[in-house]
Design a protein around this motif. Sequence first.
Motif, short mmCIF file in Angstrom:
data_model
loop_
_atom_site.label_atom_id
_atom_site.label_comp_id
_atom_site.label_asym_id
_atom_site.label_seq_id
_atom_site.Cartn_x
_atom_site.Cartn_y
_atom_site.Cartn_z
N TRP A 15 0.82 -1.22 0.00
CA TRP A 15 0.00 0.00 0.00
C TRP A 15 0.85 1.26 0.00
CZ3 TRP A 15 -3.42 -2.46 4.36
CH2 TRP A 15 -4.28 -3.40 3.77
N THR A 16 1.95 1.24 0.74
CA THR A 16 2.82 2.42 0.76
C THR A 16 3.40 2.65 -0.63
OG1 THR A 16 3.56 1.40 2.82
CG2 THR A 16 4.47 3.53 2.28
N ARG A 58 -3.59 9.04 1.27
CA ARG A 58 -3.26 8.43 2.54
C ARG A 58 -3.35 6.91 2.41
NH1 ARG A 58 -6.85 11.01 6.69
NH2 ARG A 58 -6.51 13.00 5.65
N SER A 59 -2.37 6.27 3.00
CA SER A 59 -2.28 4.83 2.78
C SER A 59 -3.39 4.09 3.53
CB SER A 59 -0.89 4.37 3.22
OG SER A 59 -0.91 3.06 3.61
N THR A 60 -3.76 2.94 2.98
CA THR A 60 -4.84 2.14 3.54
C THR A 60 -4.36 1.40 4.79
OG1 THR A 60 -5.41 1.78 1.25
CG2 THR A 60 -6.61 0.49 2.85
N SER A 61 -5.29 0.99 5.63
CA SER A 61 -4.92 0.12 6.75
C SER A 61 -5.89 -1.06 6.78
CB SER A 61 -4.97 0.89 8.06
OG SER A 61 -6.29 1.27 8.31
N ALA A 62 -5.66 -1.96 7.70
CA ALA A 62 -6.54 -3.13 7.77
C ALA A 62 -6.91 -3.37 9.22
CB ALA A 62 -5.83 -4.35 7.21
N GLU A 115 -7.22 -3.20 -1.04
CA GLU A 115 -7.18 -1.74 -0.97
C GLU A 115 -8.24 -1.14 -1.89
OE1 GLU A 115 -3.73 0.26 -2.68
OE2 GLU A 115 -3.82 1.68 -1.03
N ARG A 135 -11.44 1.09 -0.66
CA ARG A 135 -11.59 2.45 -1.14
C ARG A 135 -12.91 2.64 -1.88
NH1 ARG A 135 -6.85 5.78 -1.74
NH2 ARG A 135 -5.38 4.95 -0.24
N LYS A 184 -11.07 3.50 4.71
CA LYS A 184 -9.61 3.52 4.63
C LYS A 184 -9.04 2.24 5.21
CE LYS A 184 -8.64 8.41 4.63
NZ LYS A 184 -9.94 8.87 5.16
N SER A 185 -9.94 1.45 5.79
CA SER A 185 -9.48 0.25 6.48
C SER A 185 -10.12 -0.99 5.85
CB SER A 185 -9.87 0.38 7.95
OG SER A 185 -9.55 -0.80 8.61
N VAL A 186 -9.30 -1.99 5.66
CA VAL A 186 -9.78 -3.24 5.06
C VAL A 186 -10.47 -4.07 6.13
CG1 VAL A 186 -9.00 -5.42 4.09
CG2 VAL A 186 -8.01 -3.29 3.28
#
Lengths: 104, 132
Positions: free
Chosen positions: A20-21, A49-53, B64, B68, B73-75
């Motif tokens: 993702w970065t 902005r980068s995704t998170s999980a 991702e 989105r 923003k979170s999976v």
Amino acid sequence: MEDEPTFDPDLIHAIFKNVWTRRAQERARNEAEDVIEGEAAAGPSKKNRSTSANANGLKLSCELLRLFVTEAIQRAATIADAEGSTKIEATHLERILPQLLLDF
Amino acid sequence: MNGSKGEEEEESVRELLRDRFRLSSISIARSEALRGGMEVSDPVLACIGDLSFKYAEKLAVDLELFARHAGRKSVNMEDVILSTHRNEQLSVSLRSISNTIKVKEPQSEKKRKKPPRKEDKSVPSTIHIDDL
């Protein structure tokens, strides 16, 4: 049975973050080029902005990846078994690979 | 721009992660084969390790995009299940795994064993390699 190996969610998280970065950097670079070419964009956008999980998402991803590995082994083992071999060789993997990749 | 240096670092981090991932996937493959009373030759293990890492990276991209698209923003688990939509059986088994994870969740929440891990969002990366 309990100490069956599986993927570490932290490791999977780190791998996902790394991807993702990299993608976020690419997007930022493309955007910078756009700004130079055209009019100034309206500030740094949130898109970059980068995704998170979340934790459960990661756990489920670990399971999915584990399923991929175990399926590969089980299918190759079936072929090896049919050929009367107790060792899974590359040829056995080759036989099951196309369908495996289509299934995942 | 200090982009190139950052990218080099990303790349070496990626290689490190790849090797760690391969090791895990090899031990999973070995133990799965052992359960069926099978042996696995080394090229097969290496190949499966590689394939599964590539799959993991593709999965990261998919997840991702799905998150989105949903405006998140979170999976979450729904994204993971969605990524298997082409294979109905796989979706079904992931769905049942997700239910067991959900059931387990409240208990682990009560224990509060390791809550800080998800909260330190200020740290951009979870990997720290001190000896490099």
